[in-house]
Design an enzyme around this catalytic site. Structure first.
Site, mmCIF file in Angstrom:
data_model
loop_
_atom_site.group_PDB
_atom_site.id
_atom_site.type_symbol
_atom_site.label_atom_id
_atom_site.label_comp_id
_atom_site.label_asym_id
_atom_site.label_seq_id
_atom_site.Cartn_x
_atom_site.Cartn_y
_atom_site.Cartn_z
ATOM 1 N N ALA A 71 49.992 27.523 44.391
ATOM 2 C CA ALA A 71 49.111 26.813 45.511
ATOM 3 C C ALA A 71 48.761 25.446 45.053
ATOM 4 O O ALA A 71 49.114 24.615 45.754
ATOM 5 C CB ALA A 71 48.138 27.346 46.004
ATOM 6 N N THR A 72 48.325 25.371 43.723
ATOM 7 C CA THR A 72 47.857 24.124 43.104
ATOM 8 C C THR A 72 49.149 23.135 43.043
ATOM 9 O O THR A 72 48.960 21.783 43.611
ATOM 10 C CB THR A 72 47.489 24.322 41.560
ATOM 11 O OG1 THR A 72 46.555 25.294 41.751
ATOM 12 C CG2 THR A 72 46.996 23.109 41.055
ATOM 13 N N ASN A 153 37.495 30.117 49.999
ATOM 14 C CA ASN A 153 37.959 31.102 48.763
ATOM 15 C C ASN A 153 36.511 31.718 48.667
ATOM 16 O O ASN A 153 36.540 32.800 48.027
ATOM 17 C CB ASN A 153 38.486 30.610 47.707
ATOM 18 C CG ASN A 153 38.050 29.246 47.182
ATOM 19 O OD1 ASN A 153 37.714 28.266 48.082
ATOM 20 N ND2 ASN A 153 37.551 28.863 46.275
ATOM 21 N N GLN A 181 44.089 31.463 50.960
ATOM 22 C CA GLN A 181 43.013 32.519 51.112
ATOM 23 C C GLN A 181 43.207 33.405 52.465
ATOM 24 O O GLN A 181 42.498 34.280 52.962
ATOM 25 C CB GLN A 181 41.825 32.357 50.851
ATOM 26 C CG GLN A 181 41.254 31.952 49.441
ATOM 27 C CD GLN A 181 41.265 33.005 48.285
ATOM 28 O OE1 GLN A 181 41.257 34.068 48.777
ATOM 29 N NE2 GLN A 181 41.372 32.700 47.192
ATOM 30 N N SER A 201 49.902 30.757 47.526
ATOM 31 C CA SER A 201 50.246 31.277 46.200
ATOM 32 C C SER A 201 50.493 32.921 46.355
ATOM 33 O O SER A 201 49.539 33.397 46.958
ATOM 34 C CB SER A 201 49.005 31.225 45.226
ATOM 35 O OG SER A 201 49.208 30.312 44.302
ATOM 36 N N ALA A 202 51.518 33.328 45.720
ATOM 37 C CA ALA A 202 51.786 34.828 45.837
ATOM 38 C C ALA A 202 50.820 35.570 45.385
ATOM 39 O O ALA A 202 50.676 36.864 45.848
ATOM 40 C CB ALA A 202 53.178 35.084 45.461
ATOM 41 N N HIS A 203 50.152 35.467 44.307
ATOM 42 C CA HIS A 203 49.358 36.447 43.424
ATOM 43 C C HIS A 203 48.101 36.498 44.528
ATOM 44 O O HIS A 203 47.335 37.542 43.969
ATOM 45 C CB HIS A 203 49.024 35.791 42.231
ATOM 46 C CG HIS A 203 47.945 34.568 42.300
ATOM 47 N ND1 HIS A 203 46.618 34.630 41.786
ATOM 48 C CD2 HIS A 203 48.272 33.347 42.309
ATOM 49 C CE1 HIS A 203 46.297 33.506 41.830
ATOM 50 N NE2 HIS A 203 47.057 32.607 42.089
ATOM 51 N N THR A 239 64.928 24.930 37.955
ATOM 52 C CA THR A 239 65.538 26.370 38.365
ATOM 53 C C THR A 239 64.698 27.379 39.010
ATOM 54 O O THR A 239 63.473 27.414 38.491
ATOM 55 C CB THR A 239 66.292 26.928 37.139
ATOM 56 O OG1 THR A 239 66.991 25.994 36.485
ATOM 57 C CG2 THR A 239 66.888 28.122 37.425
ATOM 58 N N CYS A 328 37.853 29.622 39.062
ATOM 59 C CA CYS A 328 37.865 28.435 38.396
ATOM 60 C C CYS A 328 36.717 27.707 38.099
ATOM 61 O O CYS A 328 36.672 26.917 36.966
ATOM 62 C CB CYS A 328 38.778 27.417 39.205
ATOM 63 S SG CYS A 328 39.944 28.196 40.175
HETATM 64 C C1 LIG Z 1 41.779 28.093 48.395
HETATM 65 C C2 LIG Z 1 42.631 28.183 47.424
HETATM 66 N N1 LIG Z 1 43.301 27.144 47.007
HETATM 67 C C3 LIG Z 1 43.992 27.110 46.013
HETATM 68 C C4 LIG Z 1 44.131 27.791 45.144
HETATM 69 C C5 LIG Z 1 44.568 27.751 43.749
HETATM 70 O O1 LIG Z 1 45.706 28.832 43.576
HETATM 71 P P1 LIG Z 1 46.715 28.775 42.195
HETATM 72 O O2 LIG Z 1 45.642 29.008 41.302
HETATM 73 O O3 LIG Z 1 47.589 30.110 42.533
HETATM 74 O O4 LIG Z 1 47.482 27.637 42.127
HETATM 75 C C6 LIG Z 1 43.153 28.848 45.044
HETATM 76 C C7 LIG Z 1 42.935 29.768 44.028
HETATM 77 O O5 LIG Z 1 41.960 30.538 43.796
HETATM 78 C C8 LIG Z 1 42.371 29.149 46.254
HETATM 79 O O6 LIG Z 1 41.594 30.009 46.265
#
Ligand SMILES: Cc1ncc(COP(=O)(O)O)c(C=O)c1O
Length: 398
Positions: A71-72, A153, A181, A201-203, A239, A328
């Protein structure tokens, strides 16, 4: 017993997702851009993954979904792409966001500020929500982009994305929502919401780490962040990680069927509420932002007299993983910025603990967690000098 209650930081890969990914490491390992059978052999599952991604967010066939590394990267692609297109090469110079975005949004906006862009960080109300009318009030002639998260989040609070989308559409301003989220917890429908871009973000929804996506509405122009090969139609060079893309697609599918979302809304919500209600029975505890309008899996609770970090330490000793807020931000002991933005007093801002559940949590785990948490609160309050000196009424029952 081990209990993982930090699913907003990341989730376990669903074993069914892992099964789908396996063949792409040692069997069907060709580069998807190669013409031979080793490369082309990846295509059917990649197409299936894309189909799952499109239907998971109700994207139109003509829209684009770009596979990124997380996502970042997606967020940076949108914010910096719009900067190049609308500000450096256009006549606009203003971006609107909120005070409670993830650092991926905030830091990208701060960088743009350092380059001369004007950024408005809108405050949230007492319930931790940004009001759509506030966005309307701050849109100016030269506003290039509004970037507002779908769900927070830390609190799980849901923002009025449909209303903000409508406001942006009427004002002719591009609208990006960080839906990281929200996916797999509530319905994310890009048509209903009138968004131009979303990031994910998939995770966060039981897919693998290191892969994410950017949704782009058909016709919206966006200069790429990564230049190089012609992958993704030139919109994101490099890739493609086939295994991860296949995993993300399948994870999206599993997380966004009506049945899966109903399970979140019923079963996961019930477990979250059970945990939350048990903690709220303790005096001087409060849900930050209140209980309304949240993702069903999240609660951010402030427990007066209990330092968030100490609580996490106690819980960790008993096999429970939780968080003081964003993973983070948890390496430093700064007061939680989101709680500050909600107007919590400075003592309370250090006492937030976030519990975020998933479809893999069981009632037995929650019962165990409640027992451990209640005991930890008693122990830590007994040790707390500030709580010891609080008025007796604060301590009744403990
Ligand atoms: C609301 C939100 N945006 C973005 C991110 C960033 O995700 P990633 O670290 O997978 O890039 C997070 C991760 O905690 C998130 O909670």
């Amino acid at each position: 017993m081990e209990v993982y209650l930090d699913n907003n930081a990341t989730t376990m890969v669903d074993p069914k997702v892992f099964e789908q990914m396996k063949p792409f490491f040692c069997e069907t390992y060709g580069n998807p851009n190669s013409l031979h059978r080793f490369g082309a052999g990846t295509h059917p599952k990649m197409m299936e993954a894309l189909d799952y991604l499109y239907s998971g967010i109700n994207a139109d066939d003509e829209d684009d979904i770009i596979i990124t590394s997380n996502a970042t990267e997606s967020i940076n692609t949108v914010i910096k792409g719009v900067w190049v297109d609308e500000i450096l090469n256009g006549n606009k110079n203003h971006i609107i966001t909120s005070e409670v975005e993830h650092p991926a949004v905030t830091a990208a906006c701060k960088f743009l500020e350092s380059q001369g862009v004007s950024v408005t960080y809108l405050p949230v109300n007492e319930a931790g929500v940004l009001e759509a009318q506030t966005v309307k009030q701050f849109i100016k002639e030269d506003t290039a982009l509004v970037s507002i998260m779908w769900a927070n989040n830390e609190t799980g609070k849901l923002f009025p994305i449909e209303e903000i989308g409508q406001i942006c559409k009427e004002a002719g301003v591009l609208f990006h929502s960080d839906a990281t989220q929200a996916i797999g917890k509530v319905e994310v429908d890009v048509q209903k919401a009138n968004v131009d871009f979303i990031s994910f973000s998939a995770h966060k929804f039981h897919g693998p780490k290191g892969v994410g996506g950017t949704y782009m509405r058909n016709g919206v122009k966006l200069t790429p962040l990564l230049h190089g090969g012609e992958q993704m139609g030139g919109k994101r060079a490099g890739t493609v990680d086939v295994a991860s893309m296949v995993g993300m697609g399948y994870a999206m599918h599993l997380a966004t069927t009506p049945m899966a979302l109903a399970y979140e809304d019923n079963h996961v919500r019930k477990l979250r509420d059970k945990l939350e209600d048990a903690i709220l029975e303790l005096p001087e505890t409060v849900v930050i932002g209140g209980k309304e309008n949240r993702t069903p899996n999240t609660t951010l609770i402030s427990i007066r007299g209990v330092e968030g970090e100490s609580m996490l330490w106690d819980l960790n000793q008993k096999g429970i993983g939780a968080s003081t807020g964003s993973a983070c931000a948890s390496e430093d002991l700064e007061a939680n910025p989101v709680m500050n933005a909600f107007g919590s007093d400075s003592e309370l801002a250090h006492t937030g603990v976030r519990f975020s559940l998933s479809r893999f949590n069981t009632e037995e785990q929650i019962d165990y967690a409640i027992e451990v948490i209640v005991n930890a609160v008693k122990r830590l309050r007994n040790l707390s000098s500030s709580y010891a000196y609080a008025p007796e009424t604060h301590k009744s029952g403990l």
